[in-house]
Design an enzyme around this catalytic site. Structure first.
Site: not given
Lengths: 61, 736
Positions: B48, B51, B450, B635, B639
């Site tokens: 925003c 920020c 996972d 991750d 995997d």
């Protein structure tokens, strides 16, 4: 009908002016961060005084 | 010196028009950003106006920062700070609550993709300008201009339209030519044919002072189709830049020991027999045997085990594992392609190859559409040739059919929806890497998770702070602060959260592979493995999670239990998916006890523990064989093959490079909840795409007979074309 001789070039010139402005803004990368620019106008950062110029690039060795 | 020369050159060219000087200067500044060693940080949580100002103000307040600019679209901040390192600024940003990661500026580069986007935008601008001017003239013709006036208007239109079509139509011409050379009939062939036919027939008619000219239709076709092209490009560019950004997060290098001296080399240069040093916190660069050093190894990314493993001389390590506490010297046994990581890469490549190419809805639609359009045009030409015997009339009708059936709305149908959907997902922190991923996601009926790093954070968290007596808390905080071990960091974090002060501690030192030791008021303090920190006779601990022992001389030793905390939103995500009627499973390489407790906490009934990477991939393949469309969320390196094999896959941004590369979508934030929302949104998006196809086909059903009957005037073509395009775009916008 003679008025067309003026009106048509005028309308095309105005359009070409708009096109030139668009191409200029494109070349200066003003569309790189559309989301950021939309949010930036909400910031009150430089509302009270103008943003100071960036430091001189040549002062660095 | 060269910089100075360039600046002088600019000064000598100063003109009266400030913009003319600013424009090349701005471009030069942007281009040379990487060359000046500017820093680029990724800001995944910025969203925003506040920020932007927060980040820029905080950075400009730092010494040595000359300029800082946030790009909210890319979620990055560019910092101009000569001589400063990114590591100087990351804590500053984290201090004000923004997660920041360093990006390798040279890997990002001023991309060629960016130029392509501006190129399309320029063509849109030119065709938009031409369209509006020709439209003004066309309105006069439609409302009854005749004779010399009409001819003059047609001539002016021709002068504007002819160069515009040549310039703006190039993307279609080149892609149509490429597909013709490849012996295919893509969507761009009818488009190009319509553009060429419309322009040349209009020119011909103008020359012979005919009644109808289709210049406005040709230019409008360019305009609308280029918009579709741009939306398509934009979606992919955001994904591509994010992919480049994720790659830039990791620099593959190894520390080679040569005659005792350290030397940083690229991974590709490692050979079996080399000695490499793995510093604490670094990833093991190649398979090898530990020669010297004691440490603990985090294998979670490779195997899914959440507990660190002790490493001592003689132990074999695999590439991709993370060294935790002490430096290790390794003799390389296999590097690059031959390492366990390389074998995994091979498995991934195999999985990707067998998954096969998914034909998107747009491809399937255009495959049926193009031949039909061409046949219809040819048929109307033959029909009118037979009926009237005038080739000029017949060609006019054929061109009208091509223009009116031209997939103007069809070209916008998919990009408009995908852009709207991916924009909404991007705001929720989910990034789509592949354009067809959204369509595939809509078909998902089985979700496989996972555990370590996906459903859980992959980082331990202290279970009960109450176990720790109040008197020992400051010293526990001090000793935990002295170590970089994940358990110590978790303890320090918990104590810091409780507002515990830090006691003064002397001689705090890490004992690699065992724990930390220090002195507090003359007493020996140890935090670490139970058999080392406690008395030698300390009984072995039976716990279902990691444990650490704090012993202070003269006090009873305290056993601290840790648990791998669930990722925020994980439970909500699982529940939401189950409510949507999807089968949810968990496959993990971790121990049975850890997997069972996580599954219980999340309400997952189907789970398997101790699964190897190959078994995971086989499991996914078996599910697919049984007719399920599997969404894999994971991750780790373990995997990766499963991610590549699954119908569609998602990995969190904290995942390894390989896992992110293998998956179709990347989750930027911590929260797992957007996954369930994405599945629901994908179903909605697919419905919108189908509606859009229905709209454009439905409009053809009305328009084609009109065109074939020879009733399609340029006015009708213009009306039909814009009406269908606008309807399709508005329908897509309902997604937002």
């Amino acid at each position: 009908m003679e008025i067309l001789v003026i009106l048509i070039p005028v309308s095309i010139l105005l359009g070409a002016g708009g096109l030139a402005a668009f191409l200029w803004s494109l070349r200066t990368r003003q569309y790189d961060d559309p989301k950021g620019d939309a949010e930036r106008i909400l910031s009150d950062e430089w509302d009270d005084r103008p943003k100071p110029p960036p430091p001189d690039q040549n002062s660095e060795p | 010196m060269t910089d100075l020369g360039a600046d002088r050159e600019y000064a000598s060219r100063l003109s009266a028009c400030p913009a003319c000087d600013a424009a090349p200067l701005a471009a030069r500044i942007a281009d040379s950003a990487a060359a000046r060693g500017d820093l680029v940080l990724s800001l995944p949580t910025a969203h925003c106006a506040a920020c932007i100002t927060d980040v820029e103000r905080a950075l400009l307040a730092q010494p040595g920062v000359r300029a800082a600019r946030v790009n909210l679209t890319l979620r990055r901040v560019m910092i101009d700070a000569p001589g400063r390192e990114a590591t100087d600024f990351i804590p500053v940003l984290e201090g004000i609550g923004y997660e920041a990661h360093e990006l390798d500026a040279s890997a990002l580069g001023p991309t060629a993709a960016d130029r392509q986007g501006r190129d399309i935008l320029m063509r849109i601008g030119v065709s938009g300008f031409a369209m509006m001017n020709i439209m003004i003239l066309s309105v006069a013709v439609w409302s009854g201009a005749s004779g010399a006036t009409r001819d003059m208007f047609h001539w002016i239109s021709a002068v504007i339209a002819f160069p515009t079509v040549i310039f703006a139509g190039q993307p279609f011409f080149s892609s149509a030519w490429a597909s013709l050379k490849g012996g295919r009939l893509g969507m761009d062939v009818p488009i190009s044919l319509a553009l060429i036919l419309a322009t040349s027939i209009s020119l011909f008619e103008t020359l012979h002072s005919g009644h109808h000219a289709y210049f406005d239709a040709a230019v409008m076709l360019c305009f609308f189709l280029l918009i579709g092209r741009y939306l398509d490009y934009r979606t992919r560019a955001v994904a591509r830049s994010a992919a480049a950004e994720l790659t830039a997060l990791e620099v593959p290098r190894a520390v080679l020991l040569r005659d005792g001296a350290e030397q940083v080399v690229p991974l590709a240069d490692l050979r079996p027999g080399d000695m490499i040093r793995i510093r604490p916190g670094a990833r093991v660069a190649a398979d090898g045997e530990v020669v010297t050093g004691m440490s603990e190894i985090d294998r979670s990314l490779l195997t899914g085990e959440s507990l660190p493993v002790q490493a001592a001389p003689g132990m074999m390590l695999s590439a991709g594992e993370v060294n935790l506490t002490g430096p290790l010297d390794l003799r390389v046994t296999a590097a690059g392609q031959d390492s366990s990581l390389g074998r995994l890469t091979h498995l991934v490549a195999m999985a990707e190859a067998t998954r096969g190419k998914y034909a998107s809805l747009a491809e399937r639609a255009s495959r049926g559409y193009s031949p039909v359009v061409h046949l219809l045009a040819l048929f109307s030409y033959g029909l009118w040739m037979y009926l009237s015997g005038d080739w000029r009339v017949a060609l006019n009708v054929a061109a009208a059919v091509l223009i009116i059936t031209c997939p103007c709305a069809l070209g916008l149908a998919v990009p408009a929806v995908v852009t709207a959907a991916s924009g909404r997902l991007f705001r929720r922190g989910l990034l789509i890497k592949d354009g067809t991923a959204l369509e595939r996601l809509a078909e998902v009926d089985c979700v496989v998770f996972d555990k370590t790093g996906t459903l859980t954070m992959g980082q331990p968290e202290l279970v009960r702070l109450a176990d720790l007596p109040d008197t020992l808390r400051p010293v526990a905080h001090a000793i935990a602060d002295a170590s970089g071990h994940p358990l110590s960091r978790a303890l320090a974090g918990a104590l810091k959260g409780a507002g515990v002060p830090i006691a003064p501690l002397d001689q705090a030192a890490e004992v690699p592979g065992f724990g930390v030791e220090g002195r507090w008021q003359g007493l020996r303090v140890r935090l670490g493995r139970a058999d080392w920190a406690g008395d030698a006779a300390q009984e072995p601990v039976d716990a279902d999670g990691p444990v650490s022992l704090l012993s202070v001389e003269g006090h009873a030793p305290v056993l601290l239990r840790f648990v791998d905390a669930l990722r925020p939103g994980a439970a909500e995500c699982v529940t939401a998916l189950q409510h949507q009627g999807r089968r949810v499973m968990m496959l993990s390489g971790d121990t049975a006890a850890a997997v069972a407790s996580a599954a219980k906490a999340l309400g997952i009934d189907e789970f398997r523990a101790g699964v190897t990477p190959a078994e995971k991939e086989a499991e996914i393949a078996a599910l697919a064989q049984a007719g399920a469309h599997v969404l894999m969320v994971g991750d780790g390196l373990n995997d990766t093959a499963a991610l590549a094999r699954a119908h569609v896959s998602i990995s969190p941004a904290s995942a390894l490079d390989a896992a992110r590369a293998a998956s179709d979508m990347v989750l930027m934030g911590q929260d797992l909840q957007p996954v369930a929302e994405a599945v629901a949104l994908a179903v909605k998006a697919r419905r919108r795409i189908k509606e859009n196809f229905a709209i454009s086909f439905g409009y053809n059903v009305i328009a084609v007979p009109v065109a074939m009957a020879g009733l399609a005037t340029p006015l009708l073509a213009a009306l039909a074309m814009s009406a269908s395009s606008i309807t399709v775009t508005l329908n897509a916008l309902r997604l937002r």
